[in-house]
Enzyme design. Sequence first.
Site, PDB file in Angstrom:
ATOM      1  N   CYS A 149      50.895  21.822  -2.768  1.00 14.73           N
ATOM      2  CA  CYS A 149      50.101  23.072  -2.240  1.00 14.73           C
ATOM      3  C   CYS A 149      49.168  23.740  -3.077  1.00 14.73           C
ATOM      4  O   CYS A 149      49.477  24.026  -4.221  1.00 14.73           O
ATOM      5  CB  CYS A 149      51.302  24.050  -1.716  1.00 14.73           C
ATOM      6  N   CYS A 188      49.894  27.275  -3.907  1.00 18.08           N
ATOM      7  CA  CYS A 188      51.121  27.345  -4.760  1.00 18.08           C
ATOM      8  C   CYS A 188      50.877  27.084  -6.235  1.00 18.08           C
ATOM      9  O   CYS A 188      51.340  27.907  -7.095  1.00 18.08           O
ATOM     10  CB  CYS A 188      51.917  26.348  -4.447  1.00 18.08           C
TER      11      CYS A 188
END
Length: 117
Positions: free
Chosen positions: A28, A31
């Site tokens: 991600c 992230c």
Amino acid sequence: MELTDKNYENIIKNNENPVFIDFYSPTCGPCQMLTKLIDERLETYGEKNGVQVVKCDVSRNPKLASAFKVRSVPFTIAVLKDEKLKYPEVGLKHETYYFELIDKLAGKGSFLSRLFT
């Protein structure tokens, strides 16, 4: 510090201080941006203010992801010493949000207000 299914008891249940958790996935993009902020500055800032900052890879720790009902990442949440959950957030926020949250968890004034006083 990495939070795992195995060290959860030691980090969360046996901790007198608030714990800020970042649930993330290595695939991600947002992230990874938050993980970099945690590694470079947020973990140290939390430590200085009595708040433990940890991150948890949801793909390696499915029990924790399920227990915290993580459906999307990045997902952040604070766990207080009485194991109450506060401030759940999905998605990447501006970095000042995270510093101000740590200040709030530590019982201090606003991070930004302290910068300009």
